[in-house]
Design a protein around this motif. Structure first.
Motif, PDB file in Angstrom:
ATOM      1  N   THR A 110      21.808  18.658 -22.687  1.00 47.80           N
ATOM      2  CA  THR A 110      21.387  17.774 -21.602  1.00 47.80           C
ATOM      3  C   THR A 110      21.457  16.308 -22.028  1.00 47.80           C
ATOM      4  O   THR A 110      21.413  15.985 -23.207  1.00 47.80           O
ATOM      5  N   ASN A 111      21.539  15.460 -21.020  1.00 47.37           N
ATOM      6  CA  ASN A 111      21.568  14.019 -21.221  1.00 47.37           C
ATOM      7  C   ASN A 111      20.207  13.442 -20.841  1.00 47.37           C
ATOM      8  O   ASN A 111      19.783  13.667 -19.721  1.00 47.37           O
ATOM      9  N   PRO A 112      19.553  12.702 -21.653  1.00 49.87           N
ATOM     10  CA  PRO A 112      19.933  12.248 -22.986  1.00 49.87           C
ATOM     11  C   PRO A 112      19.273  13.035 -24.117  1.00 49.87           C
ATOM     12  O   PRO A 112      19.493  12.709 -25.273  1.00 49.87           O
ATOM     13  N   THR A 115      36.629  10.997 -18.576  1.00 52.74           N
ATOM     14  CA  THR A 115      36.270   9.638 -18.969  1.00 52.74           C
ATOM     15  C   THR A 115      35.659   9.602 -20.376  1.00 52.74           C
ATOM     16  O   THR A 115      35.735   8.596 -21.066  1.00 52.74           O
ATOM     17  N   LYS A 116      35.022  10.691 -20.767  1.00 52.55           N
ATOM     18  CA  LYS A 116      34.279  10.721 -22.036  1.00 52.55           C
ATOM     19  C   LYS A 116      35.207  11.153 -23.169  1.00 52.55           C
ATOM     20  O   LYS A 116      36.198  10.497 -23.404  1.00 52.55           O
ATOM     21  N   HIS A 117      34.929  12.264 -23.842  1.00 57.38           N
ATOM     22  CA  HIS A 117      35.679  12.611 -25.060  1.00 57.38           C
ATOM     23  C   HIS A 117      37.158  12.886 -24.812  1.00 57.38           C
ATOM     24  O   HIS A 117      37.961  12.749 -25.722  1.00 57.38           O
ATOM     25  N   VAL A 121      30.298  18.305 -20.414  1.00 52.79           N
ATOM     26  CA  VAL A 121      30.698  17.001 -20.965  1.00 52.79           C
ATOM     27  C   VAL A 121      30.119  16.762 -22.362  1.00 52.79           C
ATOM     28  O   VAL A 121      30.820  16.349 -23.279  1.00 52.79           O
ATOM     29  N   PHE A 122      28.818  17.031 -22.523  1.00 50.50           N
ATOM     30  CA  PHE A 122      28.173  16.687 -23.791  1.00 50.50           C
ATOM     31  C   PHE A 122      28.617  17.586 -24.936  1.00 50.50           C
ATOM     32  O   PHE A 122      28.575  17.190 -26.091  1.00 50.50           O
ATOM     33  N   SER A 123      29.045  18.792 -24.605  1.00 50.92           N
ATOM     34  CA  SER A 123      29.463  19.699 -25.664  1.00 50.92           C
ATOM     35  C   SER A 123      30.927  19.492 -26.031  1.00 50.92           C
ATOM     36  O   SER A 123      31.313  19.617 -27.193  1.00 50.92           O
ATOM     37  N   ALA A 164      34.546  15.505  -9.654  1.00 55.96           N
ATOM     38  CA  ALA A 164      34.629  16.911 -10.089  1.00 55.96           C
ATOM     39  C   ALA A 164      33.300  17.631  -9.824  1.00 55.96           C
ATOM     40  O   ALA A 164      33.277  18.742  -9.289  1.00 55.96           O
ATOM     41  N   VAL A 165      32.194  16.985 -10.189  1.00 55.13           N
ATOM     42  CA  VAL A 165      30.873  17.598  -9.995  1.00 55.13           C
ATOM     43  C   VAL A 165      30.604  17.806  -8.499  1.00 55.13           C
ATOM     44  O   VAL A 165      30.215  18.905  -8.060  1.00 55.13           O
ATOM     45  N   THR A 166      30.834  16.758  -7.709  1.00 51.14           N
ATOM     46  CA  THR A 166      30.535  16.820  -6.270  1.00 51.14           C
ATOM     47  C   THR A 166      31.360  17.919  -5.602  1.00 51.14           C
ATOM     48  O   THR A 166      30.842  18.746  -4.851  1.00 51.14           O
TER      49      THR A 166
HETATM   50  C1  LIG Z   1      27.182  14.672 -18.211  1.00 47.27           C
HETATM   51  C2  LIG Z   1      27.987  13.837 -17.268  1.00 47.27           C
HETATM   52  N1  LIG Z   1      28.533  14.408 -16.195  1.00 47.27           N
HETATM   53  C3  LIG Z   1      29.267  13.692 -15.315  1.00 47.27           C
HETATM   54  C4  LIG Z   1      29.459  12.329 -15.472  1.00 47.27           C
HETATM   55  C5  LIG Z   1      30.259  11.570 -14.481  1.00 47.27           C
HETATM   56  O1  LIG Z   1      31.508  11.173 -14.963  1.00 47.27           O
HETATM   57  P1  LIG Z   1      32.318   9.912 -14.429  1.00 47.27           P
HETATM   58  O2  LIG Z   1      31.616   8.687 -14.906  1.00 47.27           O
HETATM   59  O3  LIG Z   1      33.701  10.096 -14.983  1.00 47.27           O
HETATM   60  O4  LIG Z   1      32.320   9.981 -12.934  1.00 47.27           O
HETATM   61  C6  LIG Z   1      28.899  11.687 -16.581  1.00 47.27           C
HETATM   62  C7  LIG Z   1      29.095  10.241 -16.756  1.00 47.27           C
HETATM   63  O5  LIG Z   1      28.435   9.564 -17.493  1.00 47.27           O
HETATM   64  C8  LIG Z   1      28.139  12.466 -17.507  1.00 47.27           C
HETATM   65  O6  LIG Z   1      27.569  11.902 -18.596  1.00 47.27           O
END
Ligand SMILES: Cc1ncc(COP(=O)(O)O)c(C=O)c1O
Length: 396
Positions: free
Chosen positions: A160-162, A210-212, A188-190, A92-94
């Protein structure tokens, strides 16, 4: 119900009721259409479908009913006109970037983003002739001075991560738009529960489902959301022709995950807030970051742009890597993992895992110290999580 039919309902209702494509059997739970392809009633229908004159499905790389249900449900929750699902969050990001640019273009990204995202911005895009500038996302002047006539798009992640720092989406969207560029936000984090980047001016939102959204550690996936124009111009054909499509099975899991998203994320956020209170005064914790606390470095932006805190807490243990490892290894309930957003509480030591690839000076610049850990709160009883953390701190 279609996304438009549920638009009058509140967000939680949309998470359960939007996007259902009920089959002739009238099933309660959404069907899993585990099929690669589709058959046509006759040759004329096949021809019409390939001409785009008949709206049915053709091939699951292009679209699939279970994937459509996921796309419509998340779009309805996010308040987006359109969504496309992808095989992973990284796809998705790419795609959100690659779909918008061509050789000779320029992009700007903030430096505190997920490691693989930074790799795409810094390493892959330049390989295809797209220049990138990496800025400190907190500094609006850096965004302003990074803009060039050929800047097509900007990318950021917030929190932001982390380190859970919070960037000003509305201000950065304005800077991007004034320069003729778009803004993509990794939310993702929010989670879509606590922050809506599109209403703050962003042009595109991306998730790792994949996350929440799955929330129970089962399937990889991603989603890209935006206006009909954004998705049609930049994303739809790219997915169809290059193939990073989401599998129907993973879409079905994420779709069912959405039904419980609001309940889970609320509970996990409450737990994270309780953990933050319990840890804040501990003598072995030298720094603690939780969006929603008044001592958060960007508390004013949090109040303006987020409806809730985070399911994550970041903190620094006195004594560097040795103490952080002793702490993690003494945990009995919370498990060591690089993942987040799961029903199970998970802890990460970013300096030696997710951010290991960075040079020590880059980690220092991002305030990722050797004593720092990131906790993703799960659905266990909050007191059990706190007891586990407190007992393990004795070993640190
Ligand atoms: C903030 C964030 N964006 C994108 C991704 C990428 O997701 P995926 O592991 O489903 O490819 C992650 C994965 O850890 C992430 O933490």
């Amino acid at each position: 119900m279609s996304a438009s039919a549920t638009s009058k309902y509140r967000p939680e209702t949309r998470l359960v009721q939007s996007g259902i494509l009920r089959s002739q059997f009238g099933e309660t739970s959404e069907a899993l259409f585990l099929t690669q392809g589709y058959v046509y009633d006759n040759s004329a229908q096949a021809e019409a479908r390939f001409k785009g004159e008949d709206p049915g499905y053709q091939y699951s790389r292009f679209a699939n009913p279970t994937v459509t249900m996921l796309e419509q449900r998340i779009a309805a929750f996010e308040g987006a006109e359109a969504a496309r699902a992808t095989a992973t969050g990284m796809a998705a990001v790419t795609l959100s970037m690659m779909g918008q640019v061509k050789a000779g273009d320029h992009i700007v990204a903030s430096k505190a983003i997920f490691g693989s995202c930074l790799y795409v911005m810094e390493e892959y895009l330049p390989r295809y002739g797209v220049e990138s500038t990496i800025v400190d996302g907190r500094n609006l002047d850096e965004w302003r001075s990074a803009m060039r006539p050929n800047t097509r798009t900007c990318f950021l992640e917030t929190p932001t991560n982390p380190n859970l720092e919070v960037l000003d989406i509305a201000a950065i969207a304005k800077i991007a738009h004034e320069a003729g560029a778009t803004l993509v936000v990794d939310n993702v984090f929010s989670t879509p529960l606590w922050q809506s980047p599109l209403t703050l001016g962003a042009d595109c939102v991306v998730y790792s489902t994949t996350k929440h959204i799955d929330g129970q550690g089962r399937c990889l996936g991603g989603v890209i959301l935006g206006s009909n124009k954004f998705i049609n111009d930049h994303i739809h054909t790219f997915i169809r022709q290059t193939g990073p499509s989401m599998s129907p099975f993973n879409a079905w899991v994420a779709l069912k995950g959405l039904e419980t998203l609001a309940v889970r994320v609320r509970r996990q956020t409450d737990t994270a807030a309780s953990v933050a209170v319990a840890l804040a005064e501990h003598p072995k914790i030298s720094r603690l970051i939780f969006p929603g606390r008044p001592d958060h470095p960007q508390a004013d932006i949090v109040a303006r742009q987020m409806r809730g805190g985070s399911t994550l807490v970041a903190f620094e243990i006195e004594g560097g890597k040795k103490a952080a490892f002793a702490f993690q290894d003494a945990l009995k309930l919370v498990r060591i993992s690089n993942n987040l957003g799961d029903a199970k509480s998970l802890i990460t030591h970013p300096a030696t895992t997710t951010h290991q690839r960075l040079k020590p000076e880059q980690r220092k610049d991002l305030s990722i110290s050797d004593g720092m850990v990131r906790l993703s709160c799960g659905l266990e009883h909050p007191d059990d999580i706190i007891d586990d953390l407190m007992a393990a701190l004795k070993a640190a």
